[in-house]
Motif scaffolding. Structure first.
Motif, mmCIF file in Angstrom:
data_model
loop_
_atom_site.group_PDB
_atom_site.id
_atom_site.type_symbol
_atom_site.label_atom_id
_atom_site.label_comp_id
_atom_site.label_asym_id
_atom_site.label_seq_id
_atom_site.Cartn_x
_atom_site.Cartn_y
_atom_site.Cartn_z
ATOM 1 N N GLY A 35 22.112 47.754 44.503
ATOM 2 C CA GLY A 35 22.608 48.977 43.902
ATOM 3 C C GLY A 35 21.931 50.221 44.448
ATOM 4 O O GLY A 35 22.599 51.235 44.719
ATOM 5 N N LEU A 36 20.615 50.181 44.629
ATOM 6 C CA LEU A 36 19.898 51.356 45.118
ATOM 7 C C LEU A 36 20.245 51.665 46.573
ATOM 8 O O LEU A 36 20.420 52.831 46.942
ATOM 9 N N VAL A 37 20.334 50.633 47.410
ATOM 10 C CA VAL A 37 20.691 50.862 48.813
ATOM 11 C C VAL A 37 22.101 51.436 48.905
ATOM 12 O O VAL A 37 22.357 52.391 49.654
ATOM 13 N N THR A 38 23.024 50.847 48.144
ATOM 14 C CA THR A 38 24.406 51.350 48.149
ATOM 15 C C THR A 38 24.450 52.805 47.689
ATOM 16 O O THR A 38 25.129 53.640 48.292
ATOM 17 N N SER A 39 23.719 53.121 46.624
ATOM 18 C CA SER A 39 23.725 54.486 46.087
ATOM 19 C C SER A 39 23.128 55.475 47.082
ATOM 20 O O SER A 39 23.648 56.585 47.254
ATOM 21 N N ALA A 40 22.037 55.079 47.734
ATOM 22 C CA ALA A 40 21.390 55.983 48.685
ATOM 23 C C ALA A 40 22.302 56.290 49.868
ATOM 24 O O ALA A 40 22.433 57.443 50.293
ATOM 25 N N LEU A 41 22.937 55.248 50.402
ATOM 26 C CA LEU A 41 23.852 55.471 51.519
ATOM 27 C C LEU A 41 25.081 56.258 51.075
ATOM 28 O O LEU A 41 25.561 57.156 51.787
ATOM 29 N N ALA A 42 25.576 55.941 49.868
ATOM 30 C CA ALA A 42 26.798 56.589 49.387
ATOM 31 C C ALA A 42 26.583 58.068 49.107
ATOM 32 O O ALA A 42 27.458 58.892 49.408
ATOM 33 N N ILE A 43 25.433 58.452 48.546
ATOM 34 C CA ILE A 43 25.227 59.871 48.230
ATOM 35 C C ILE A 43 25.153 60.692 49.507
ATOM 36 O O ILE A 43 25.598 61.849 49.544
ATOM 37 N N SER A 44 24.648 60.098 50.574
ATOM 38 C CA SER A 44 24.640 60.817 51.852
ATOM 39 C C SER A 44 26.070 61.034 52.356
ATOM 40 O O SER A 44 26.403 62.113 52.874
ATOM 41 N N LEU A 45 26.912 60.000 52.197
ATOM 42 C CA LEU A 45 28.313 60.143 52.593
ATOM 43 C C LEU A 45 29.042 61.143 51.697
ATOM 44 O O LEU A 45 29.874 61.927 52.174
ATOM 45 N N VAL A 46 28.755 61.105 50.408
ATOM 46 C CA VAL A 46 29.380 62.049 49.475
ATOM 47 C C VAL A 46 29.075 63.485 49.894
ATOM 48 O O VAL A 46 29.965 64.345 49.947
ATOM 49 N N GLN A 47 27.805 63.743 50.186
ATOM 50 C CA GLN A 47 27.421 65.099 50.590
ATOM 51 C C GLN A 47 28.072 65.480 51.916
ATOM 52 O O GLN A 47 28.555 66.609 52.082
ATOM 53 N N GLY A 48 28.114 64.551 52.862
ATOM 54 C CA GLY A 48 28.710 64.848 54.161
ATOM 55 C C GLY A 48 30.194 65.153 54.067
ATOM 56 O O GLY A 48 30.672 66.173 54.577
ATOM 57 N N PHE A 49 30.940 64.257 53.389
ATOM 58 C CA PHE A 49 32.381 64.478 53.235
ATOM 59 C C PHE A 49 32.662 65.709 52.381
ATOM 60 O O PHE A 49 33.649 66.424 52.604
ATOM 61 N N GLY A 50 31.801 65.954 51.396
ATOM 62 C CA GLY A 50 32.018 67.106 50.528
ATOM 63 C C GLY A 50 31.902 68.419 51.278
ATOM 64 O O GLY A 50 32.801 69.272 51.217
ATOM 65 N N PHE A 51 30.811 68.593 52.015
ATOM 66 C CA PHE A 51 30.630 69.850 52.737
ATOM 67 C C PHE A 51 31.608 69.974 53.902
ATOM 68 O O PHE A 51 31.989 71.089 54.286
ATOM 69 N N ALA A 52 32.039 68.831 54.449
ATOM 70 C CA ALA A 52 33.004 68.881 55.552
ATOM 71 C C ALA A 52 34.358 69.406 55.116
ATOM 72 O O ALA A 52 35.149 69.865 55.956
#
Length: 417
Positions: A221-238
């Motif tokens: 869960g923690l690894v998935t969350s850490a990777l996912a929040i980086s993707l969320v921020q990237g796609f969000g600002f993009a």
């Protein structure tokens, strides 16, 4: 009260509650695929136990999520007849594909997966779960195709006062689709990862006998969350680039492009307020703040490496208390995306005032209260059932339990711990 305001409140209530079910479903099924695949490849029985435990939580959320979706469809048909009449020929196409191709297949695969434990070969059973996941992503994709068309209408022409689809490919290449779909999918992975990490942390705080099992799921869960929040921020600002190009009024109407567009709308539709409510920018700001806060999940990754760190309750409590944050973030993101296109239901094409059904305020208020109570009941029921089954632990989950041999009593339900 104003009928339009009541209709918008009802839409916000039904879709936001349904969306919470969707992100849990999409996030958990991805993790289930990984765990069952690991079990088939390695033969390690812990992966089957994890799949059965998290699978039962997934099934509960999925079933009640379907009920919320049906309620949402009812409010669409009752409250937004102008939308169906004017843009239904375009907007309805991806929704029909989502229902017929993705949703029906997903439900079929899931039913066969639920009842296929110990009846199907392991490879076939795993393939069914992969089918559930693939069709779940396909369902999310087609929903986002439809939503993106409302954000930026493309590939259509208006004949006799009705929009008709002329270029299906334009729906799939809509500038407002790609990054938004990635943003939603990564947000779902974030929610699924945080749910898994938080429930695992709760069991580890209570010093459960399944320490090793929940340590594994905590790490996943923690690894998935850490990777996912980086993707969320990237796609969000993009998305700020494409959004600024196709919706210059979304975050205020002060730019030259926005002023020119407002002048064009004023000439076509008459004077009016063509800038979205400040709520859109407020939701965006708090969503970004919540997203940066969730980025701190990277600081919890030391829990992966040393058991003595896991045995410290403080980082586990942090993980548990952070559980509401991704849910808050997805709702704020939805507010920013949907409210930001106001006063349009189809941007620059059909206003919300034109889209609402011609019903009186008392009728709309009655349906708002009724649907809100129904959805609230479904949401509370979902979380009570999830909490109850999560608390039972992973000793012998009901999902996938082997049948009792002939002449022996069935397995008793494990007591709450």
């Amino acid at each position: 009260m104003d009928t339009l305001l009541l209709a918008r409140l009802q839409f916000a209530t039904t879709t936001s509650i349904h969306f919470l079910f969707v992100v849990v479903t999409l996030g958990l099924v991805t993790l289930l695929v990984g765990m069952q695949t690991a079990g088939v490849l390695t033969g390690n029985p812990k992966w089957e136990r994890l799949t059965r435990y998290w699978g039962q939580l997934y099934v509960i959320n999925y079933v009640l999520g379907i009920a919320t979706g049906i309620v949402m469809e009812f409010q669409f048909g009752l409250n937004w007849s102008g939308l169906s009449r004017y843009v239904g020929n375009v907007f309805g196409a991806p929704l029909a594909i989502e229902t017929l191709v993705a949703f029906f297949l997903e439900s079929t695969f899931l039913g066969m997966w639920i009842f296929g434990w110990h009846r199907l070969r392991k490879g076939v059973h795993l393939a069914l779960l992969w089918g559930v996941a693939i069709t779940a992503y396909a369902s999310a994709f087609w929903i986002m195709v439809a939503n993106s068309w409302l954000q930026n209408p493309v590939g259509y022409e208006v004949r006799d006062g009705i929009a008709h689809l002329t270029d299906f490919g334009a729906l799939l290449t809509n500038p407002s689709l790609g990054m938004a779909f990635g943003h939603v999918v990564s947000a779902a992975l974030l929610v699924g990862g945080m749910v898994m990490a938080a429930v695992s942390a709760w069991h580890l705080i209570r010093r459960t006998t399944d320490f090793a099992l929940f340590r594994t799921s905590l790490r996943i869960g923690l690894v998935t969350s850490a990777l996912a929040i980086s993707l969320v921020q990237g796609f969000g600002f993009a998305q700020f680039g494409p959004v600024g190009g196709v919706q210059p009024t979304k975050f205020g109407g002060q730019s030259p492009e926005a002023q020119a567009l407002i002048a064009e709308w004023t000439a076509r539709f008459g004077p009016g307020d063509y800038t979205p409510p400040v709520l859109a920018s407020v939701g965006l700001g708090f969503m970004i703040l919540t997203g940066f806060t969730l980025g701190c999940v990277w600081l919890l990754l030391p829990l992966l490496f040393r058991d003595w760190i896991i045995r410290l309750r403080f980082p586990l409590w942090l993980t548990l208390l952070a559980l509401p944050l991704p849910f808050v973030a997805v709702i704020l993101g939805w507010i920013a995306r949907e409210v930001g296109r106001q006063p349009w239901v189809a941007y620059g094409l059909l206003s919300t005032e034109q889209a609402v059904s011609p019903v009186g305020a008392p009728v709309m208020l009655t349906s708002l209260i009724g649907f809100s109570l129904l959805l609230g009941t479904l949401a509370v029921t979902n979380w009570v059932l999830l909490a109850r089954h999560a608390a039972r632990g992973a000793a012998d989950p009901p999902l996938g339990r082997p049948p009792a041999p002939p002449g022996e009593p069935a397995h008793p339900e494990p007591a709450l711990v």
